[in-house]
Design a protein around this motif. Structure first.
Motif, short mmCIF file in Angstrom:
data_model
loop_
_atom_site.label_atom_id
_atom_site.label_comp_id
_atom_site.label_asym_id
_atom_site.label_seq_id
_atom_site.Cartn_x
_atom_site.Cartn_y
_atom_site.Cartn_z
N LYS A 1 4.15 11.91 -1.70
CA LYS A 1 4.16 10.55 -1.19
C LYS A 1 4.36 10.58 0.32
N ASP B 1 -1.74 -1.21 -9.37
CA ASP B 1 -0.66 -1.44 -10.33
C ASP B 1 -0.15 -2.86 -10.14
N GLU C 1 0.84 -1.19 0.00
CA GLU C 1 0.00 0.00 0.00
C GLU C 1 0.88 1.24 0.00
N GLU C 2 0.61 2.16 -0.93
CA GLU C 2 1.30 3.44 -0.98
C GLU C 2 0.28 4.56 -0.84
N TYR C 3 0.64 5.60 -0.08
CA TYR C 3 -0.28 6.68 0.22
C TYR C 3 0.28 8.01 -0.26
N PHE C 4 -0.61 8.85 -0.80
CA PHE C 4 -0.24 10.16 -1.32
C PHE C 4 -1.20 11.21 -0.78
N VAL D 1 0.58 -3.30 -6.23
CA VAL D 1 0.71 -2.02 -5.55
C VAL D 1 -0.63 -1.30 -5.58
N HIS D 2 -1.13 -0.95 -4.41
CA HIS D 2 -2.35 -0.16 -4.28
C HIS D 2 -1.95 1.26 -3.89
N ARG D 3 -2.22 2.23 -4.77
CA ARG D 3 -1.87 3.63 -4.51
C ARG D 3 -3.13 4.40 -4.15
N ASN E 1 10.48 5.49 1.62
CA ASN E 1 9.69 6.58 1.08
C ASN E 1 10.41 7.91 1.25
N THR F 1 -8.30 5.38 -5.38
CA THR F 1 -7.39 4.23 -5.33
C THR F 1 -7.11 3.75 -6.73
N THR G 1 2.76 8.67 -11.13
CA THR G 1 4.03 8.80 -10.40
C THR G 1 5.18 8.29 -11.25
#
Length: 595
Positions: free
Chosen positions: A241, A335, A232-235, A319-321, A427, A332, A487
């Motif tokens: 990021k 990728d 999980e990636e958060y922006f 990858v869930h952004r 990160n 959401t 990104t």
């Protein structure tokens, strides 16, 4: 009949080691290659030995579970004492030379000391010695002993960016300095290592022990802490990021593969096995990883020993952004392709180039070309990022944002673009550059917006070899509040050093030769720093000199060396620029002929 009494045994060390190509490994102990004949002389006192009536039995117990049939592959993966490590990103590979140094004086003895000091040997020496015929056992022991996390291992990891009480990991050029420092300090951990240093030292140890080994780089390597195969990636809503959650994606991660048979797994899993000495997660109570059969990773046999699920996630995780505001998820995207985007190693000699082995780990999907991020197409708006040229230290970063309106109506959009400095393994922190503006886009129209980031805006204060930038854009539909994110993370290339060898086609053993290191200062200001030149089998000691180079000036420095080993060798030069926090590198392979 008179008894035969053993007088002495002559191991014919010089002759045998020349035939086995181990003459550089040890001067005190006979070192032999598996699967090759050798001769010894046994002298007895008393009566003559009668070969007709008597039989002399000479018993040797060993296995050939790591024997490669190809002479060329044995030369590359066991005998070769230099190589290349790959870093950076898939679109812009950085080629880092490394000297494995297994033939340097005392290195084999130090490698044997790793086995002796291992927790397994300390607990039960006899059992440990009996198990050393198994490369699976050896691989697990060495994987743990290269790091110092839970034993008297060689290297202490440090990813903090603060190295004042040790050595910046980027400054190491070979394994011998590290292994000798460990031995000379009564086996205290050497400060400091990061993934490529851990892997390169393990490659040295395994090659010295006769186990075929190569260094592997996995680009966009996932560290899945909860084993759900998802990162999980958060922006932020402006595209910054955020450092949330324990999972992470390293821009690259480096491990080794060793070639061995796997009788413990049954048939079909012989061959290359992943071993990772970087201390990330425990395996059976110790910080180590593998050997995980590459074929088992490819086939998703996650119940296969050892640590296959961890390696599988490293190259295959989704990858869930997520864009968030005040803890609420605004959008959401998923990728499935970026993790494990490229897995590579050095090609066998004589090539000094990259070999793509991604298909050995995973089913390879079509790659996006041209350095463009995959286009994200939601209901109304699509967006992507594209670099206009390869980013080079000292120059501006030029890129474009491409926005497409997929609807039959005009849209009012808000564009948020930001850039963050980052290290390869975690990160980034706060943005160092950002741009925000509104724009109108017509029905089915595509708009391209160019941006530039100056050198002064992105340069770093700490000396880093892996200068990377995390770039992101968020496009917000003002009316619908729909947001879409694109990104891109990339490295910035350093200028290179050039090395030329005088009479390079006639480099003779034990004869003085001259190499010239050349550097042209591309900056519009004076640079200064320390130049280092090393070369296993070529230079007895590291050459060091202080340099000051004027703007646009070309610097040339002659380096004299006397090779003492035949075969392919490598000269490696590095220049640490003090004021620019940059390390420049260059290398040259040298073929040394017998006198």
């Amino acid at each position: 009949m008179d008894e035969l009494k053993l007088r002495n045994v002559n191991l014919q060390q010089v002759q045998n080691q020349l035939r086995h190509k181990t003459d550089g490994l040890s001067s005190s102990t006979l070192v032999l290659r598996r699967g090759q004949p050798f001769t010894i002389l046994i002298n007895f006192d008393g009566r003559p030995f009668d070969p007709v009536k008597e039989k002399l039995v000479f018993r040797v117990i060993l296995g050939d579970s790591v024997f490669m049939q190809s002479e060329g592959l044995r030369n590359e993966y066991i005998r070769n004492d230099f190589g290349l490590l790959f870093k950076g990103c898939p679109e812009n590979l950085l080629c880092r030379p490394w000297s494995f140094d297994q033939y340097e004086k005392g290195i084999l003895d130090i490698c044997m000391k790793l086995l002796e000091l291992s927790p397994q040997s300390q607990a039960n020496t006899r059992t440990d010695l009996m198990n050393r015929s198994s490369p699976v056992y050896i691989g697990r022991v060495i994987s743990a002993m290269v790091n110092s996390q839970d034993d008297k291992g060689v290297l202490m990891g440090n990813w903090s960016g603060k190295y004042k009480d040790g050595v910046n990991p980027s400054m190491w050029t070979g394994s011998a300095d590290i292994l000798r420092k460990w031995a000379e300090t009564q086996f205290s951990p050497v400060k400091y290592g990061q993934c490529w240093v851990f892997a390169a030292v393990m490659c040295t140890v395994m090659r010295a022990l006769g186990i075929p080994t190569r260094v592997i780089t996995n680009f966009n390597s996932a560290h899945d802490t909860n084993e759900n195969m998802v990162i999980e990636e958060y922006f932020s809503e402006n595209g910054e990021k955020l450092s949330i959650g324990r999972d992470s994606i390293w821009n690259f991660h480096v491990w080794v593969e060793s070639w061995m048979k796997r009788p413990d797994l049954g048939g079909g899993y012989d061959g290359w096995q992943v071993l990772d000495p970087t201390p990330q997660e425990m395996s059976a109570g110790m910080y180590r990883c593998g050997p995980a059969a590459v074929k088992a990773v490819h086939e998703r046999k996650v119940n296969t020993l050892y640590d296959v699920p961890f390696v599988y996630a490293s190259v295959n995780a989704d990858v869930h952004r997520m864009i968030i505001r005040d803890g609420k998820i605004l959008s959401t995207s998923i990728d499935k392709d970026s993790v494990g985007a490229l897995i590579c190693t050095k090609r066998p000699c004589p090539a000094m180039a990259m070999q793509d082995i991604t298909s050995e780990y995973k089913t390879v999907m079509a790659q996006t070309g041209g350095g463009t991020t995959p286009r994200v197409v939601p209901k109304g708006v699509g967006v992507s990022l594209q670099l206009l040229k390869e980013p080079v230290v000292g120059e501006n970063i030029s890129f474009i944002v491409i926005i497409t309106n997929n609807m039959l109506m005009t849209k009012l959009l808000r564009k948020h673009v930001n850039a963050q400095n980052k290290e390869y393994n975690h990160n980034p922190t706060g943005a160092f550059w950002e741009a925000h503006d509104d724009l109108k886009i017509g029905p089915n129209e595509t708009v391209t917006v160019k941006h530039e980031i100056s050198f002064n805006e992105y340069k770093l204060k700490e000396t880093m070899e892996d200068c990377m930038v995390s770039l992101a854009v968020v496009i917000e539909d003002v009316k619908s509040q729909e947001r879409v994110l694109a990104t891109k993370e990339f490295n910035i290339t350093n200028p290179a050093l050039n090395i030329q060898i005088q009479n390079e086609n006639s480099v003779i053993m034990n004869t003085q030769q001259v190499a010239t290191v050349t550097f042209t200062n591309p900056f519009n200001f004076v640079v200064s720093g320390d130049l280092f030149v090393v070369g296993s089998g070529l230079l007895e000691e590291r050459v060091q000199m202080r340099l000051t180079v004027q703007p646009r000036e070309t610097m040339r420095r002659p380096i004299r060396f006397i090779p003492w080993m035949t075969g392919d060798k490598m000269l490696h030069a590095s220049l640490e620029l003090k004021d620019q926090s940059t390390i420049l590198r260059g290398f040259k392979t040298v073929t040394v002929q017998a006198a």
